[in-house]
Design an enzyme around this catalytic site. Sequence first.
Site, PDB file in Angstrom:
ATOM      1  N   GLU A 306      11.141 -17.448   2.154  1.00 21.64           N
ATOM      2  CA  GLU A 306      10.587 -16.087   2.241  1.00 21.64           C
ATOM      3  C   GLU A 306      10.837 -15.620   3.669  1.00 21.64           C
ATOM      4  O   GLU A 306      10.047 -15.893   4.573  1.00 21.64           O
ATOM      5  CB  GLU A 306       9.086 -16.093   1.938  1.00 21.64           C
ATOM      6  CG  GLU A 306       8.727 -16.580   0.547  1.00 21.64           C
ATOM      7  CD  GLU A 306       8.944 -15.516  -0.536  1.00 21.64           C
ATOM      8  OE1 GLU A 306       9.239 -14.349  -0.199  1.00 21.64           O
ATOM      9  OE2 GLU A 306       8.818 -15.868  -1.725  1.00 21.64           O
ATOM     10  N   CYS A 340       6.131  -8.515   6.550  1.00 21.90           N
ATOM     11  CA  CYS A 340       7.533  -8.672   6.141  1.00 21.90           C
ATOM     12  C   CYS A 340       7.973  -7.465   5.333  1.00 21.90           C
ATOM     13  O   CYS A 340       9.149  -7.125   5.291  1.00 21.90           O
ATOM     14  CB  CYS A 340       7.701  -9.961   5.340  1.00 21.90           C
ATOM     15  SG  CYS A 340       6.510 -10.111   4.023  1.00 21.90           S
TER      16      CYS A 340
HETATM   17  P1  NAD Z   1       9.284 -17.995  12.794  1.00 22.24           P
HETATM   18  O1  NAD Z   1      10.538 -18.209  12.038  1.00 22.24           O
HETATM   19  O2  NAD Z   1       9.366 -17.924  14.277  1.00 22.24           O
HETATM   20  O3  NAD Z   1       8.232 -19.163  12.464  1.00 22.24           O
HETATM   21  C1  NAD Z   1       7.830 -19.448  11.147  1.00 22.24           C
HETATM   22  C2  NAD Z   1       7.367 -20.885  11.049  1.00 22.24           C
HETATM   23  O4  NAD Z   1       8.487 -21.754  11.246  1.00 22.24           O
HETATM   24  C3  NAD Z   1       6.340 -21.299  12.102  1.00 22.24           C
HETATM   25  O5  NAD Z   1       5.362 -22.112  11.502  1.00 22.24           O
HETATM   26  C4  NAD Z   1       7.162 -22.097  13.096  1.00 22.24           C
HETATM   27  O6  NAD Z   1       6.415 -23.040  13.813  1.00 22.24           O
HETATM   28  C5  NAD Z   1       8.124 -22.782  12.147  1.00 22.24           C
HETATM   29  N1  NAD Z   1       9.363 -23.316  12.750  1.00 22.24           N
HETATM   30  C6  NAD Z   1       9.981 -22.912  13.878  1.00 22.24           C
HETATM   31  N2  NAD Z   1      11.091 -23.684  14.084  1.00 22.24           N
HETATM   32  C7  NAD Z   1      11.158 -24.557  13.063  1.00 22.24           C
HETATM   33  C8  NAD Z   1      12.074 -25.594  12.698  1.00 22.24           C
HETATM   34  N3  NAD Z   1      13.131 -25.893  13.442  1.00 22.24           N
HETATM   35  N4  NAD Z   1      11.844 -26.288  11.567  1.00 22.24           N
HETATM   36  C9  NAD Z   1      10.780 -25.988  10.782  1.00 22.24           C
HETATM   37  N5  NAD Z   1       9.878 -25.033  11.084  1.00 22.24           N
HETATM   38  C10 NAD Z   1      10.070 -24.324  12.209  1.00 22.24           C
HETATM   39  O7  NAD Z   1       8.611 -16.664  12.187  1.00 22.24           O
HETATM   40  P2  NAD Z   1       7.333 -15.877  12.704  1.00 22.24           P
HETATM   41  O8  NAD Z   1       7.667 -15.157  13.958  1.00 22.24           O
HETATM   42  O9  NAD Z   1       6.127 -16.753  12.674  1.00 22.24           O
HETATM   43  O10 NAD Z   1       7.135 -14.814  11.508  1.00 22.24           O
HETATM   44  C11 NAD Z   1       7.774 -13.571  11.439  1.00 22.24           C
HETATM   45  C12 NAD Z   1       8.913 -13.608  10.451  1.00 22.24           C
HETATM   46  O11 NAD Z   1       8.474 -14.082   9.179  1.00 22.24           O
HETATM   47  C13 NAD Z   1       9.474 -12.218  10.181  1.00 22.24           C
HETATM   48  O12 NAD Z   1      10.874 -12.301  10.144  1.00 22.24           O
HETATM   49  C14 NAD Z   1       8.910 -11.862   8.821  1.00 22.24           C
HETATM   50  O13 NAD Z   1       9.673 -10.911   8.103  1.00 22.24           O
HETATM   51  C15 NAD Z   1       8.917 -13.195   8.148  1.00 22.24           C
HETATM   52  N6  NAD Z   1       7.990 -13.227   7.017  1.00 22.24           N
HETATM   53  C16 NAD Z   1       8.523 -13.171   5.764  1.00 22.24           C
HETATM   54  C17 NAD Z   1       7.686 -13.139   4.666  1.00 22.24           C
HETATM   55  C18 NAD Z   1       8.242 -13.040   3.270  1.00 22.24           C
HETATM   56  O14 NAD Z   1       7.485 -13.252   2.333  1.00 22.24           O
HETATM   57  N7  NAD Z   1       9.508 -12.735   3.091  1.00 22.24           N
HETATM   58  C19 NAD Z   1       6.293 -13.198   4.842  1.00 22.24           C
HETATM   59  C20 NAD Z   1       5.792 -13.271   6.130  1.00 22.24           C
HETATM   60  C21 NAD Z   1       6.650 -13.278   7.219  1.00 22.24           C
END
Ligand code: NAD
Length: 564
Positions: A306, A340
Amino acid sequence: MSIAAAVTPHCRRPFLFTATRAITRITNSRTMSSSTTTSQMERYAFLAELGISQTIPQKGVCDGHTWYGSGPQHQQINPATGEVIGTVQFGTSKDYHKAVSAMLAIKDKWALTPAPIRGEVVRQIGQRLREKQQALGALVSAEMGKILAEGVGEVQEAIDICDFAVGLSRSLNGSVIPSERPGHFMMERYNPLHGCVGIVSAFNFPCAVYFWNVAISLICGNVNLWKPAETTSLVAVALVKVIQDVLKEGGHDPAIATLVCGTGKEVGEVLVQDQRIELVSFTGSTAVGRHVNQVVAGRFGKALLELGGNNGMIIDKDADLDLAVRATLFGAVGTAGQRCTSLRRLFVHEAVYEEVVGRVGRAYASVKIGDPLDRGTLCGPVHTAAAVEKFLSTVAEAKKEGGRVLVGGKVWEGKGLLKGGNFVEPTVIEMPASASVLEEEAFIPVMYVVKIASLEEGIRMNNEVKQGLSSALFTSSPSSVFEWTGPGGSDCGIVNVNIGTSGAEIGGAFGGNKETGWGRESGSDAWKQYMRRSTCTINHSKELPLAQGIEFGGNGTGEGKIMD
Ligand code: NAD
């Protein structure tokens, strides 16, 4: 445009401003505007109801039996004030492995528990969420930065998905399929996954996204490990405490819902690579999701992605402009543009362009920016100081590409306690259709407006970007509705008509296409991803006919059968 009109579409049950004593205390304490430790204790008094200490660091790892954590201590910050709300001691990869071991020990027992009994456990969890809804909503608001109505609404979403999962626990139906062979019976069975489920979530929905996953996955018979976003770890600790209490009181093994707070680099990475995690449900940015997808595919696990959205809305010449302007405001300003599904690109037909832009400008002028815990506030802070930097660089880049700022465009300076907050002005920028900033998801309250000459042009622009999450069309023409929702229409996972891009209901499958990751969570048949489908053919005859009428090693009369 009233506050209620802007926020209630998301909180499907009307949000009643009958907050608990805890919340009343928060609101009152804002007027005291004192920065003494005592007043800070009062402002966050709701934490006590959630078993969270403001002064003693919380352990960030729970294997169901004990809370621990041997990683660094992480301060959890209120983005509206810069205050430290609490501290969470993160887990390490070693802590992670301990939690997985606890899950593996209980896995088979939980998988063999009848699904309706698993549903009863989820029902009790949903009930406890109801009891703690106001305090949990306040914590979501304080730690993430969304306004209180949206924080409470997010907990409501978690309650709703628990209800949905309870019903589903009595109807995880497979199909019965007619067999072409006499005396044969074909059916599909859905069983729990062999491995564990890992849930990695983003900061912007620190409660709902976890429940979209865990409520469904639990009734499907899986054991689950959650790695929340670093900056919303207190919400995660509070939610897992709620779940643990219910499981322990009910005599269920609490290791079915484990938690490891920690960094993406250490804990997230080890989870993604772990062969024992059969399904990785990842919510976050497209950049990290791309990496997660590649690693999980490399070990033939299942990835449910997602990822980022870049959502468009078309206001056609025959639209109801009252509805369209209200939907624009909620879509672009709600959660300070950090959903999102937030509205990022508004395509307006030239016949109504001037009127729409004028009305949107007036609606934006009525938006109160401020403390998300205060009632009148419609727009809280962005989550981090880095997001403020992103806001400034995005506005500068848009201007360079010919953009004209119609509303906002600047950092918003708070007063008193809010001086320490990450505030920006909700911003509208008129853009030429060719600008490259339109292609990127900047996770901030900036909406671009583009003039279009036809619905076809709007659909083409909507589909032109790499992301494919949410989209909306405002029209009163039935033929436009069918064009928009049909094969030549929007290419997104969410295709709305006469409602905005954000504020989805839990009953539908939620997710997006293309670089949004193709994942579907929450309602409809999204549950199937949390299960192992078996196609079962049962021969209840005394013959062994082959499919497609193939004769193998015999003369077609039944003589000379190869297995005789
Ligand atoms: P992010 O990608 O920075 O982090 C998301 C998660 O991934 C965090 O828990 C982070 O610690 C983890 N993470 C980071 N590096 C990782 C790795 N190498 N391996 C595994 N996990 C890792 O995103 P964010 O800034 O927290 O959230 C914003 C983004 O999320 C936006 O792009 C938004 O559109 C998206 N989002 C999408 C949906 C959806 O349903 N499509 C819902 C909510 C948010």
